[in-house]
Design a protein around this motif. Structure first.
Motif, mmCIF file in Angstrom:
data_model
loop_
_atom_site.group_PDB
_atom_site.id
_atom_site.type_symbol
_atom_site.label_atom_id
_atom_site.label_comp_id
_atom_site.label_asym_id
_atom_site.label_seq_id
_atom_site.Cartn_x
_atom_site.Cartn_y
_atom_site.Cartn_z
ATOM 1 N N SER A 95 -56.316 11.259 2.606
ATOM 2 C CA SER A 95 -56.173 10.596 3.956
ATOM 3 C C SER A 95 -56.016 11.527 5.104
ATOM 4 O O SER A 95 -55.055 12.194 5.160
ATOM 5 C CB SER A 95 -55.032 9.651 3.953
ATOM 6 O OG SER A 95 -54.859 9.133 5.166
ATOM 7 N N VAL A 96 -57.251 11.441 5.962
ATOM 8 C CA VAL A 96 -57.099 12.159 7.179
ATOM 9 C C VAL A 96 -56.094 11.522 7.922
ATOM 10 O O VAL A 96 -55.612 12.097 8.863
ATOM 11 C CB VAL A 96 -58.581 12.150 7.764
ATOM 12 C CG1 VAL A 96 -58.521 12.771 8.963
ATOM 13 C CG2 VAL A 96 -59.383 12.799 6.564
ATOM 14 N N GLU A 97 -56.077 10.208 8.030
ATOM 15 C CA GLU A 97 -55.368 9.348 8.989
ATOM 16 C C GLU A 97 -53.864 9.805 8.653
ATOM 17 O O GLU A 97 -52.989 9.762 9.427
ATOM 18 C CB GLU A 97 -55.563 7.835 8.640
ATOM 19 C CG GLU A 97 -56.768 7.375 8.995
ATOM 20 C CD GLU A 97 -57.946 7.873 7.957
ATOM 21 O OE1 GLU A 97 -59.188 7.765 8.595
ATOM 22 O OE2 GLU A 97 -57.668 8.106 6.795
ATOM 23 N N ALA A 98 -53.351 10.010 7.433
ATOM 24 C CA ALA A 98 -52.182 10.380 7.120
ATOM 25 C C ALA A 98 -51.858 11.704 7.666
ATOM 26 O O ALA A 98 -50.501 11.785 8.093
ATOM 27 C CB ALA A 98 -51.813 10.444 5.660
ATOM 28 N N LEU A 99 -52.742 12.581 7.615
ATOM 29 C CA LEU A 99 -52.340 13.913 8.434
ATOM 30 C C LEU A 99 -51.994 13.669 9.589
ATOM 31 O O LEU A 99 -51.116 14.258 10.467
ATOM 32 C CB LEU A 99 -53.441 15.097 8.023
ATOM 33 C CG LEU A 99 -53.281 16.112 8.894
ATOM 34 C CD1 LEU A 99 -52.224 16.981 8.506
ATOM 35 C CD2 LEU A 99 -54.890 17.092 8.575
ATOM 36 N N GLU A 100 -52.807 13.081 10.493
ATOM 37 C CA GLU A 100 -52.687 12.695 11.910
ATOM 38 C C GLU A 100 -51.439 12.053 12.134
ATOM 39 O O GLU A 100 -50.736 12.347 13.193
ATOM 40 C CB GLU A 100 -53.851 12.000 12.781
ATOM 41 C CG GLU A 100 -53.802 11.987 14.232
ATOM 42 C CD GLU A 100 -55.298 11.938 14.724
ATOM 43 O OE1 GLU A 100 -55.165 12.523 15.708
ATOM 44 O OE2 GLU A 100 -55.914 11.342 14.178
ATOM 45 N N ALA A 101 -51.310 11.159 11.363
ATOM 46 C CA ALA A 101 -49.816 10.221 11.519
ATOM 47 C C ALA A 101 -48.556 11.182 11.443
ATOM 48 O O ALA A 101 -47.829 11.057 12.159
ATOM 49 C CB ALA A 101 -49.968 9.043 10.789
ATOM 50 N N GLU A 102 -48.776 12.025 10.411
ATOM 51 C CA GLU A 102 -47.605 13.123 10.167
ATOM 52 C C GLU A 102 -47.401 13.911 11.356
ATOM 53 O O GLU A 102 -46.170 14.333 11.580
ATOM 54 C CB GLU A 102 -47.748 13.566 8.834
ATOM 55 C CG GLU A 102 -46.676 14.669 8.546
ATOM 56 C CD GLU A 102 -45.425 13.709 8.312
ATOM 57 O OE1 GLU A 102 -44.318 14.560 8.177
ATOM 58 O OE2 GLU A 102 -45.390 12.592 8.249
ATOM 59 N N ILE A 103 -48.601 14.405 11.843
ATOM 60 C CA ILE A 103 -48.470 15.416 12.824
ATOM 61 C C ILE A 103 -47.996 14.592 14.149
ATOM 62 O O ILE A 103 -46.931 15.318 14.872
ATOM 63 C CB ILE A 103 -49.945 15.817 13.520
ATOM 64 C CG1 ILE A 103 -50.473 17.031 12.289
ATOM 65 C CG2 ILE A 103 -49.753 16.761 14.754
ATOM 66 C CD1 ILE A 103 -51.782 17.262 12.574
ATOM 67 N N LEU A 104 -48.173 13.480 14.355
ATOM 68 C CA LEU A 104 -47.753 12.693 15.664
ATOM 69 C C LEU A 104 -46.241 12.266 15.397
ATOM 70 O O LEU A 104 -45.360 12.309 16.241
ATOM 71 C CB LEU A 104 -48.440 11.408 15.840
ATOM 72 C CG LEU A 104 -50.043 11.742 16.325
ATOM 73 C CD1 LEU A 104 -50.761 10.405 16.456
ATOM 74 C CD2 LEU A 104 -50.187 12.262 17.576
ATOM 75 N N ARG A 105 -45.851 12.330 14.027
ATOM 76 C CA ARG A 105 -44.507 11.741 13.527
ATOM 77 C C ARG A 105 -43.575 12.895 14.031
ATOM 78 O O ARG A 105 -42.590 12.648 14.471
ATOM 79 C CB ARG A 105 -44.200 11.294 12.301
ATOM 80 C CG ARG A 105 -42.684 10.606 11.759
ATOM 81 C CD ARG A 105 -42.733 10.746 10.319
ATOM 82 N NE ARG A 105 -42.830 11.935 9.683
ATOM 83 C CZ ARG A 105 -41.691 12.614 9.726
ATOM 84 N NH1 ARG A 105 -40.466 12.377 10.111
ATOM 85 N NH2 ARG A 105 -41.994 13.752 8.982
ATOM 86 N N VAL A 106 -43.798 14.111 13.549
ATOM 87 C CA VAL A 106 -42.975 15.077 13.752
ATOM 88 C C VAL A 106 -43.155 15.900 15.230
ATOM 89 O O VAL A 106 -42.397 16.292 15.593
ATOM 90 C CB VAL A 106 -43.650 16.238 12.807
ATOM 91 C CG1 VAL A 106 -42.963 17.588 12.859
ATOM 92 C CG2 VAL A 106 -43.479 16.098 11.166
ATOM 93 N N GLY A 107 -44.462 15.397 15.732
ATOM 94 C CA GLY A 107 -44.551 15.965 17.338
ATOM 95 C C GLY A 107 -45.566 17.328 17.169
ATOM 96 O O GLY A 107 -45.112 18.312 16.501
ATOM 97 N N PRO A 108 -46.749 17.326 17.629
ATOM 98 C CA PRO A 108 -47.625 18.231 17.367
ATOM 99 C C PRO A 108 -46.959 19.764 17.976
ATOM 100 O O PRO A 108 -47.142 20.695 17.790
ATOM 101 C CB PRO A 108 -48.704 18.007 18.396
ATOM 102 C CG PRO A 108 -48.820 16.495 18.433
ATOM 103 C CD PRO A 108 -47.329 16.109 18.144
ATOM 104 N N GLU A 109 -45.988 19.658 19.038
ATOM 105 C CA GLU A 109 -45.295 20.819 19.445
ATOM 106 C C GLU A 109 -44.216 21.257 18.511
ATOM 107 O O GLU A 109 -43.833 22.599 18.659
ATOM 108 C CB GLU A 109 -44.333 20.251 20.669
ATOM 109 C CG GLU A 109 -43.108 19.422 20.342
ATOM 110 C CD GLU A 109 -43.556 17.939 20.192
ATOM 111 O OE1 GLU A 109 -42.551 17.141 20.313
ATOM 112 O OE2 GLU A 109 -44.717 17.566 20.148
ATOM 113 N N ASN A 110 -44.262 20.591 17.224
ATOM 114 C CA ASN A 110 -43.239 21.330 16.274
ATOM 115 C C ASN A 110 -44.208 21.728 14.911
ATOM 116 O O ASN A 110 -43.316 22.204 14.107
ATOM 117 C CB ASN A 110 -42.262 20.174 15.932
ATOM 118 C CG ASN A 110 -41.262 19.656 17.081
ATOM 119 O OD1 ASN A 110 -40.767 20.666 17.541
ATOM 120 N ND2 ASN A 110 -40.815 18.214 17.289
#
Length: 422
Positions: free
Chosen positions: A163-178
């Motif tokens: 899932s590409v969507e799951a990757l983006e959702a996880e990045i946003l959950r953690v915060g791209p700055e992290n």
């Protein structure tokens, strides 16, 4: 039939081509290229000769700091010439797990020296196998390899592999700055042979990583050096990752060797700027005899064009193992992307009848074929020199093993076992 039991030591005494012999003189088809690595097959005297010649000139010496040796430099130049990475550089190691730790530390350190010290989080995928060193154990996508060791490295998470969507959702959950990096295999190997969900998957993954400032690290330890028909496997999807981790097929396992190919952008703060040493290295990295083995192995891959040959074997293996899809004990067959396949047992066989893949593995071994059992499947990854007749023998033996295990659980006498591989 070969005499095997669950507790008996299985002593391999010699090997040639796709064949192994044990200490009783029985012969076995190596259906897994040992541990996914013997791409050019066993017994290549030219590799042994290259190692011997190198050791008579320079047995070993460190390449740490500003020290170098000819085979290490030559191998690095040869690998970067084929790497799908922009302005590539190479850090040599002794194997895949060591290379994963190197890539993970470099990803975190890169963001630290470029003004983003908070970017330490690492994301991986379910089923992903990234070795069993510190970072590898922490990001591995199989819980059984994480359990029981106490606290591992923090700031990691695992997403669904498809899932590409799951990757983006996880990045946003953690915060791209992290988030520092995302790790993925071109085809998940030891986790069960799972190809990407479609040809567009990795392009979309690379774009998500680029958009959010996350390094994309490809783990090509299993998939590289012609197992997927290319140098690193990821070329099939037309993307250029920030780092590629490699090992196994780079020397076909003749001597321990691995490394990380790093983009010029990631290397730049350490390569060109003073005051940013990457304080990481190991005693035997860049070992001249290991690099000589790697060079001789690459010569074979190119001279025999095993890149093209492997694509033909990929299709043959796919066609052969899919003949098992109608077997009552088989739930799913996964193949067709690289010279690797998984024959997953059905839920009825595993969960209701209590059959284990270990039983099938031992039954196949008693008939002269080595496969790799994981909790729900038997995995196949033969040397790239395997023939069609040998593939048919492998698959026919696996069918016989499935029949025998099923009959044993039913309390019936199994049928004729077939050839023992002699």
């Amino acid at each position: 039939m070969h005499d095997v039991t669950r507790t008996q030591k299985f002593m391999v005494t010699r090997a040639e081509g796709v064949w192994l012999w044990d200490d009783s003189g029985d012969r076995y088809l190596d259906g897994t290229a040992s541990l996914w690595y013997c791409n050019v097959g066993h017994g290549r005297t030219e590799i042994a000769d290259a190692v011997h010649q190198q050791m008579t000139r320079l047995d070993a010496y460190t390449v740490y700091g500003d020290f170098a040796n000819g085979p290490a430099l030559e191998l690095g130049e040869r690998l970067t010439a084929h790497a799908p990475v922009v302005d590539p550089r190479v850090i040599l190691t002794c194997g895949g797990g060591e290379s994963i730790d190197t890539a993970a530390k470099l990803a975190r350190r890169y963001w630290g020296v470029t003004g983003h010290p908070g970017k330490t989080h690492l994301i991986s995928r379910t089923g992903g196998y990234h070795g069993l060193h510190g970072f590898g154990s922490s990001i591995i996508g199989m819980e059984r390899f994480r359990a029981g060791f106490g606290p591992l490295i923090e700031d990691v998470s695992v997403i669904p592999h498809d899932s590409v969507e799951a990757l983006e959702a996880e990045i946003l959950r953690v915060g791209p700055e992290n988030v520092a990096a995302f790790f993925a295999e071109p085809v998940i190997g030891a986790g069960g042979v799972y190809p990407p969900p479609g040809p567009e998957y990795f392009g979309a993954v690379a774009e998500v990583c680029r958009r959010h400032g996350v390094l994309f690290v490809v783990d090509s330890v299993i998939c590289g050096f012609a197992r997927m028909g290319t140098w690193f496997g990821i070329e099939r999807y037309g993307v250029r990752p920030d780092m590629i981790v490699f090992a196994k097929g780079v020397s076909s396992g003749y001597l321990p060797l691995g490394g990380v190919i790093v983009s010029g952008e990631v290397a730049e703060p350490f390569w060109n700027r003073p005051g940013n040493p990457f304080l990481h290295g190991t005693t035997y990295a860049g070992h001249p005899a290991c690099c000589a083995a790697g060079m001789a192995n690459l010569d074979i891959l190119e001279r025999e064009d095993l890149f093209t040959v492997s694509l033909e074997i990929e299709a043959q293996l796919d066609a052969a193992v899919r003949q098992l899809a109608d077997h009552p004990m088989v739930g799913e067959v996964r193949a067709g992307t690289g010279v690797m396949a998984a024959v997953e047992l059905s839920s009825e066989a595993l969960d209701e009848r209590g059959i284990t893949t270990a039983e099938v593995f031992l039954e196949a071994r008693s008939r002269g074929v080595i496969l790799r059992p994981v909790p729900r499947a038997l995995l196949v990854s033969p040397p790239l020199i395997i023939t069609w007749e040998q593939i048919e023998h492998l698959v026919g033996t696996l069918r016989s093993a499935l029949d025998a295990v099923s009959a044993a659980h039913d309390g019936a006498q199994p049928g004729t076992a077939g050839a023992a591989g002699d």
